[in-house]
Design a protein around this motif. Structure first.
Motif, PDB file in Angstrom:
ATOM      1  N   ASP A  33     -10.682  -9.173  -6.866  1.00 30.44           N
ATOM      2  CA  ASP A  33     -10.728  -8.676  -8.076  1.00 30.44           C
ATOM      3  C   ASP A  33     -12.082  -8.265  -8.604  1.00 30.44           C
ATOM      4  OD1 ASP A  33      -8.038  -7.813  -7.764  1.00 30.44           O
ATOM      5  OD2 ASP A  33      -7.139  -9.442  -8.871  1.00 30.44           O
ATOM      6  N   LYS A  34     -12.764  -9.713  -8.878  1.00 27.61           N
ATOM      7  CA  LYS A  34     -14.100  -9.620  -9.454  1.00 27.61           C
ATOM      8  C   LYS A  34     -15.075  -9.035  -8.663  1.00 27.61           C
ATOM      9  CE  LYS A  34     -13.308 -14.425 -11.134  1.00 27.61           C
ATOM     10  NZ  LYS A  34     -13.617 -15.940 -11.115  1.00 27.61           N
ATOM     11  N   LEU A  35     -14.906  -8.700  -7.477  1.00 24.52           N
ATOM     12  CA  LEU A  35     -15.835  -8.094  -6.701  1.00 24.52           C
ATOM     13  C   LEU A  35     -15.560  -6.478  -6.480  1.00 24.52           C
ATOM     14  CD1 LEU A  35     -16.564 -10.312  -3.652  1.00 24.52           C
ATOM     15  CD2 LEU A  35     -17.985 -10.122  -5.599  1.00 24.52           C
ATOM     16  N   GLY A  36     -14.298  -6.218  -7.048  1.00 24.77           N
ATOM     17  CA  GLY A  36     -13.909  -4.739  -7.149  1.00 24.77           C
ATOM     18  C   GLY A  36     -13.545  -4.442  -5.480  1.00 24.77           C
ATOM     19  N   VAL A  37     -13.229  -5.387  -4.726  1.00 25.99           N
ATOM     20  CA  VAL A  37     -12.535  -5.024  -3.462  1.00 25.99           C
ATOM     21  C   VAL A  37     -11.162  -4.592  -3.462  1.00 25.99           C
ATOM     22  CG1 VAL A  37     -12.668  -5.819  -1.057  1.00 25.99           C
ATOM     23  CG2 VAL A  37     -14.407  -6.610  -2.207  1.00 25.99           C
ATOM     24  N   GLU A  38     -10.784  -3.600  -2.685  1.00 23.67           N
ATOM     25  CA  GLU A  38      -9.559  -3.469  -2.600  1.00 23.67           C
ATOM     26  C   GLU A  38      -9.017  -3.564  -1.187  1.00 23.67           C
ATOM     27  OE1 GLU A  38      -6.401   0.663  -2.606  1.00 23.67           O
ATOM     28  OE2 GLU A  38      -8.543   0.981  -2.939  1.00 23.67           O
ATOM     29  N   ARG A  39      -7.690  -4.311  -1.233  1.00 22.33           N
ATOM     30  CA  ARG A  39      -7.132  -4.769   0.249  1.00 22.33           C
ATOM     31  C   ARG A  39      -6.215  -3.443   0.516  1.00 22.33           C
ATOM     32  NH1 ARG A  39      -6.995  -6.968   5.176  1.00 22.33           N
ATOM     33  NH2 ARG A  39      -4.941  -7.874   5.659  1.00 22.33           N
ATOM     34  N   ARG A  40      -6.231  -2.837   2.026  1.00 25.34           N
ATOM     35  CA  ARG A  40      -5.587  -1.844   2.265  1.00 25.34           C
ATOM     36  C   ARG A  40      -4.714  -2.002   3.515  1.00 25.34           C
ATOM     37  NH1 ARG A  40      -9.985   3.140   1.421  1.00 25.34           N
ATOM     38  NH2 ARG A  40      -9.739   3.099  -0.753  1.00 25.34           N
ATOM     39  N   LEU A  41      -3.558  -2.677   3.447  1.00 25.48           N
ATOM     40  CA  LEU A  41      -2.705  -3.161   4.702  1.00 25.48           C
ATOM     41  C   LEU A  41      -1.632  -2.668   4.978  1.00 25.48           C
ATOM     42  CD1 LEU A  41      -2.226  -5.706   6.312  1.00 25.48           C
ATOM     43  CD2 LEU A  41      -1.011  -6.805   4.773  1.00 25.48           C
ATOM     44  N   THR A  43       1.787  -2.281   7.232  1.00 24.45           N
ATOM     45  CA  THR A  43       2.643  -2.930   8.220  1.00 24.45           C
ATOM     46  C   THR A  43       3.886  -2.250   8.393  1.00 24.45           C
ATOM     47  OG1 THR A  43       3.815  -4.122   6.407  1.00 24.45           O
ATOM     48  CG2 THR A  43       1.737  -5.064   6.941  1.00 24.45           C
ATOM     49  N   ALA A  44       4.342  -2.306   9.672  1.00 22.65           N
ATOM     50  CA  ALA A  44       5.682  -1.869   9.905  1.00 22.65           C
ATOM     51  C   ALA A  44       6.641  -3.201   9.971  1.00 22.65           C
ATOM     52  CB  ALA A  44       5.651  -1.190  11.373  1.00 22.65           C
ATOM     53  N   GLY A  45       7.453  -3.389   8.969  1.00 25.15           N
ATOM     54  CA  GLY A  45       8.199  -4.427   8.616  1.00 25.15           C
ATOM     55  C   GLY A  45       7.611  -5.047   7.436  1.00 25.15           C
ATOM     56  N   GLU A  46       8.684  -5.247   6.586  1.00 26.81           N
ATOM     57  CA  GLU A  46       8.413  -5.748   5.189  1.00 26.81           C
ATOM     58  C   GLU A  46       7.632  -7.061   5.073  1.00 26.81           C
ATOM     59  OE1 GLU A  46      11.598  -6.500   2.474  1.00 26.81           O
ATOM     60  OE2 GLU A  46      12.868  -6.776   3.907  1.00 26.81           O
ATOM     61  N   ASN A  47       7.832  -7.890   5.960  1.00 23.49           N
ATOM     62  CA  ASN A  47       7.282  -9.388   6.121  1.00 23.49           C
ATOM     63  C   ASN A  47       6.254  -9.430   7.095  1.00 23.49           C
ATOM     64  OD1 ASN A  47       9.106 -10.668   4.324  1.00 23.49           O
ATOM     65  ND2 ASN A  47      10.725 -10.304   5.663  1.00 23.49           N
ATOM     66  N   LYS A  48       5.696  -8.313   7.680  1.00 27.24           N
ATOM     67  CA  LYS A  48       4.735  -8.726   8.723  1.00 27.24           C
ATOM     68  C   LYS A  48       3.422  -8.912   8.225  1.00 27.24           C
ATOM     69  CE  LYS A  48       3.319  -8.222  12.855  1.00 27.24           C
ATOM     70  NZ  LYS A  48       3.734  -8.893  13.845  1.00 27.24           N
ATOM     71  N   GLY A  49       3.180  -8.826   6.928  1.00 28.16           N
ATOM     72  CA  GLY A  49       1.696  -9.348   6.319  1.00 28.16           C
ATOM     73  C   GLY A  49       2.021 -10.582   5.566  1.00 28.16           C
ATOM     74  N   MET A  50       3.128 -11.294   5.887  1.00 32.39           N
ATOM     75  CA  MET A  50       3.682 -12.392   5.194  1.00 32.39           C
ATOM     76  C   MET A  50       2.328 -13.483   5.425  1.00 32.39           C
ATOM     77  SD  MET A  50       6.732 -14.916   6.026  1.00 32.39           S
ATOM     78  CE  MET A  50       6.949 -16.373   5.381  1.00 32.39           C
ATOM     79  N   LEU A  51       1.883 -14.149   4.252  1.00 32.03           N
ATOM     80  CA  LEU A  51       0.906 -15.154   4.048  1.00 32.03           C
ATOM     81  C   LEU A  51      -0.511 -14.629   4.223  1.00 32.03           C
ATOM     82  CD1 LEU A  51       2.670 -18.036   6.223  1.00 32.03           C
ATOM     83  CD2 LEU A  51       2.644 -17.687   3.483  1.00 32.03           C
ATOM     84  N   ASP A  52      -0.607 -13.220   4.158  1.00 33.97           N
ATOM     85  CA  ASP A  52      -2.172 -12.764   4.363  1.00 33.97           C
ATOM     86  C   ASP A  52      -2.809 -13.226   3.104  1.00 33.97           C
ATOM     87  OD1 ASP A  52      -3.949 -10.685   5.560  1.00 33.97           O
ATOM     88  OD2 ASP A  52      -3.578  -9.868   3.379  1.00 33.97           O
ATOM     89  N   PRO A  53      -3.959 -13.630   3.501  1.00 36.13           N
ATOM     90  CA  PRO A  53      -4.851 -14.431   2.420  1.00 36.13           C
ATOM     91  C   PRO A  53      -5.408 -13.440   1.569  1.00 36.13           C
ATOM     92  CG  PRO A  53      -6.161 -14.310   4.729  1.00 36.13           C
ATOM     93  CD  PRO A  53      -4.687 -13.927   4.905  1.00 36.13           C
ATOM     94  N   PHE A  54      -5.338 -12.044   1.922  1.00 32.91           N
ATOM     95  CA  PHE A  54      -6.176 -11.246   0.929  1.00 32.91           C
ATOM     96  C   PHE A  54      -5.061 -10.246   0.263  1.00 32.91           C
ATOM     97  CE2 PHE A  54      -8.875 -11.352   4.669  1.00 32.91           C
ATOM     98  CZ  PHE A  54      -9.798 -11.840   4.127  1.00 32.91           C
ATOM     99  N   THR A  55      -3.578 -11.033   0.161  1.00 32.38           N
ATOM    100  CA  THR A  55      -2.533 -10.310  -0.587  1.00 32.38           C
ATOM    101  C   THR A  55      -1.903 -11.361  -1.641  1.00 32.38           C
ATOM    102  OG1 THR A  55      -2.179  -8.518   1.370  1.00 32.38           O
ATOM    103  CG2 THR A  55      -0.540  -8.821  -0.485  1.00 32.38           C
ATOM    104  N   ALA A  56      -1.760 -11.079  -2.478  1.00 28.87           N
ATOM    105  CA  ALA A  56      -0.896 -11.883  -3.629  1.00 28.87           C
ATOM    106  C   ALA A  56       0.273 -12.391  -2.874  1.00 28.87           C
ATOM    107  CB  ALA A  56      -0.664 -11.205  -4.929  1.00 28.87           C
TER     108      ALA A  56
END
Length: 339
Positions: A206-214, A216-229
């Motif tokens: 957020d401070k750097l103005g970087v947007e995460r674009r993830l 996934t196919a499956g609502e939990n596939k991105g689970m524990l992704d370090p770049f997502t809240a």
């Protein structure tokens, strides 16, 4: 005499005089040709020496590479188990050192190989598992624990765990499969808990103005992704999973230690104790080292080491692969460890 235009007068016939002719070009000195030949010969000799030196170096490097290839092949073909053939009744030793993981010398694959060799040797009166490890994978630790119990029942031999500096978490998971645990008074023992760690970079992004674009196919596939809240639901799921692994760990400790274990509220909290305290809490049985156990408990002073070791080539290959795999898992925050 000569005529006014200086034209030579032919000599009279029979006078014996020779008429002068036009001057011939000067001949090359007699020394020029031998000097040129000597220079060419010297040049040819120098070129021949260079060619010979180049050929010698080429042969040298080819032989050197051949030596390297042969050395690697020898390392790959060399036997992992290098224990000395026993001369009679003896104590069989297997070392558990370092992190317990799939690609280390404390992996289940290597440990099981050494344990089986130790149990199967008819001269081995008992097996000593000497431990110096902070723990590691619950899967690898569980496999080793299960196999020790199976081999004890199959071969009717006792197993003694001897702790050096550290026997924590996954290493203690392995140790409780032994009939008795011996420690030094200053050894570190315990840490019966489970952790899953990772990093979160959302605030920095957020401070750097970087947007995460993830995507996934499956609502939990991105689970524990370090770049997502973190999602509260997913966090609760991960917590429930490691709680279950913790209960598995607790059950194994209770089964292994039985009535000797003096449980307190801190026993399974992840705390660790020195060896003296561990004996008082029933986490260990007595103070003692390898020599003491072999001499006084097993009564077979001769100790034969059955610990298998990766050769150099295998170790480098495994380390390289493990570093890449573990780095990816840590970045994703999905590595469960007994530490």
């Amino acid at each position: 005499m000569t005529t006014p235009d200086d034209t030579p007068t032919p000599a009279p016939e029979g006078s014996g005089a020779v008429a002068p002719t036009a001057a011939a070009p000067a001949a090359a000195p007699a020394t020029t040709r031998p000097a040129l030949e000597a220079s060419l010969e010297t040049l040819a000799r120098a070129l021949l020496q260079d060619r010979r030196a180049e050929r010698r170096w080429r042969i040298f490097f080819r032989l050197a590479w051949l030596g390297v290839v042969l050395a690697v092949l020898w390392l790959l073909m060399s036997d992992r188990n290098r224990h000395t053939a026993p001369s009679g009744p003896h104590t069989a030793l297997v070392e558990l050192r370092g992190e317990i993981a799939a690609d280390t010398e404390a992996s289940a694959e290597l440990m099981l190989s050494g344990l089986r060799s130790a149990f199967e040797d008819v001269g081995a009166r008992a097996v000593v598992l000497r431990i110096n490890s902070p723990g590691g994978s619950p899967v690898q630790s569980g496999i080793i624990n299960d196999e020790i119990r199976r081999l004890k029942a199959l071969h009717k031999k006792k197993v003694y765990a001897v702790v050096e500096e550290v026997c924590a978490s996954g290493a203690y998971y392995v140790a409780v499969a032994a009939d008795e645990i011996y420690v030094d008074k200053a050894s570190i023992v315990g840490s019966i808990g489970v952790l899953m760690d990772g990093f979160g970079f959302t605030g920095l992004m957020d401070k750097l103005g970087v947007e995460r674009r993830l995507l996934t196919a499956g609502e939990n596939k991105g689970m524990l992704d370090p770049f997502t809240a973190q999602d509260p639901k997913q966090r609760a799921y991960a917590q429930a999973m490691i709680d279950q692994v913790h209960q598995q760990f607790i059950r194994v400790v209770r089964e292994g230690r039985g009535a000797r274990l003096k449980e307190t509220p801190d026993t399974f909290s992840g705390l660790f104790w020195n060896g003296e305290e561990a004996v008082a809490l029933g986490l260990a049985d007595k103070l003692g080292n390898l020599d003491y156990v072999a001499r006084e408990v097993i009564q077979a002073e001769e100790v034969i080491d059955y610990t298998p070791h990766d050769n150099v080539a295998e170790k480098l290959a495994k380390r390289f692969g493990a570093a890449i795999g573990e780095g990816a898992m840590r970045a994703a925050g999905g590595l469960v460890r007994l530490h």
